[in-house]
Design a protein around this motif. Sequence first.
Motif, PDB file in Angstrom:
ATOM      1  N   SER A  22       0.815  -1.200   0.000  1.00  0.00           N
ATOM      2  CA  SER A  22       0.000   0.000   0.000  1.00  0.00           C
ATOM      3  C   SER A  22       0.856   1.261   0.000  1.00  0.00           C
ATOM      4  N   ALA A  23       1.932   1.247   0.755  1.00  0.00           N
ATOM      5  CA  ALA A  23       2.781   2.431   0.830  1.00  0.00           C
ATOM      6  C   ALA A  23       3.403   2.742  -0.519  1.00  0.00           C
ATOM      7  N   SER A  24       3.877   1.735  -1.224  1.00  0.00           N
ATOM      8  CA  SER A  24       4.519   1.997  -2.505  1.00  0.00           C
ATOM      9  C   SER A  24       3.510   2.383  -3.579  1.00  0.00           C
ATOM     10  N   ASP A  25       2.271   1.948  -3.435  1.00  0.00           N
ATOM     11  CA  ASP A  25       1.246   2.289  -4.401  1.00  0.00           C
ATOM     12  C   ASP A  25       0.945   3.784  -4.419  1.00  0.00           C
ATOM     13  N   PHE A  26       1.210   4.448  -3.312  1.00  0.00           N
ATOM     14  CA  PHE A  26       0.839   5.851  -3.191  1.00  0.00           C
ATOM     15  C   PHE A  26       2.044   6.771  -3.014  1.00  0.00           C
ATOM     16  N   ASP A  27       3.187   6.387  -3.587  1.00  0.00           N
ATOM     17  CA  ASP A  27       4.388   7.221  -3.514  1.00  0.00           C
ATOM     18  C   ASP A  27       4.201   8.572  -4.186  1.00  0.00           C
ATOM     19  N   ALA A 118      -7.642   3.955  -9.872  1.00  0.00           N
ATOM     20  CA  ALA A 118      -7.598   5.409 -10.091  1.00  0.00           C
ATOM     21  C   ALA A 118      -6.804   6.083  -8.982  1.00  0.00           C
ATOM     22  N   LEU A 119      -6.959   5.630  -7.763  1.00  0.00           N
ATOM     23  CA  LEU A 119      -6.186   6.194  -6.649  1.00  0.00           C
ATOM     24  C   LEU A 119      -4.696   5.913  -6.807  1.00  0.00           C
ATOM     25  N   LYS A 120      -4.363   4.703  -7.205  1.00  0.00           N
ATOM     26  CA  LYS A 120      -2.955   4.329  -7.342  1.00  0.00           C
ATOM     27  C   LYS A 120      -2.264   5.073  -8.484  1.00  0.00           C
ATOM     28  N   ARG A 121      -3.010   5.419  -9.524  1.00  0.00           N
ATOM     29  CA  ARG A 121      -2.400   6.090 -10.678  1.00  0.00           C
ATOM     30  C   ARG A 121      -1.884   7.475 -10.337  1.00  0.00           C
ATOM     31  N   GLY A 122      -2.493   8.142  -9.403  1.00  0.00           N
ATOM     32  CA  GLY A 122      -2.022   9.462  -9.035  1.00  0.00           C
ATOM     33  C   GLY A 122      -3.131  10.485  -9.029  1.00  0.00           C
ATOM     34  N   HIS A 123      -2.756  11.720  -8.759  1.00  0.00           N
ATOM     35  CA  HIS A 123      -3.747  12.782  -8.663  1.00  0.00           C
ATOM     36  C   HIS A 123      -4.226  13.205 -10.044  1.00  0.00           C
ATOM     37  N   GLU A 130      -2.287  11.288 -13.629  1.00  0.00           N
ATOM     38  CA  GLU A 130      -3.090  10.441 -14.500  1.00  0.00           C
ATOM     39  C   GLU A 130      -2.921  10.849 -15.954  1.00  0.00           C
ATOM     40  N   LYS A 131      -2.893  12.145 -16.228  1.00  0.00           N
ATOM     41  CA  LYS A 131      -2.743  12.610 -17.603  1.00  0.00           C
ATOM     42  C   LYS A 131      -1.370  12.242 -18.151  1.00  0.00           C
ATOM     43  N   GLU A 132      -0.347  12.384 -17.313  1.00  0.00           N
ATOM     44  CA  GLU A 132       1.008  12.054 -17.749  1.00  0.00           C
ATOM     45  C   GLU A 132       1.112  10.597 -18.172  1.00  0.00           C
TER      46      GLU A 132
END
Length: 153
Positions: A22-27, A118-123, A130-132
């Motif tokens: 979980s921690a690495s998913d949200f770096d 969607a949460l893991k992909r980023g803001h 997500e766009k990047e």
Amino acid sequence: MKRLGILMVLVFSQVSFAQVVSASDFDWLNNLNIEAEADSSGFRAQLATRFRIGDADVKAVLGKIGKKSDAYMVLRLGELSHRPVDDVMSVYSANRKKGWGVIAKQLGIKPGSREFHALKRGHDLNGGMEKERGHFSGEGKGKGNNKNKGKNK
């Protein structure tokens, strides 16, 4: 007694593994927090625009949550779980040391679900992470209009 010991080892190892994953998913939250700290007023405006809430509501969330990136996650989890921000903040307060994956699960967002990915992909502030990565709204591997309907039909 031996079985109880083995069971305890298995439970603790799974919990530890889940927290590491979980921690690495949200770096990506670290980078978001750096950006937010560099431009606090701009970040507040982005949150207000993105989540369609007033500046007073944004300030209230930021006042109750330590990190600016955590405030984004609280608002995003409220959106994805269809729960009021106050509910999300309660779950966050009770579980913040356990990680965002646990918090999301507590709010009914299942690991492996579209919302969790969607949460893991980023803001998604102004396109954001997500766009990047090519995963923002309207893009992806969807079937699109009239695809998969067969040849000449």
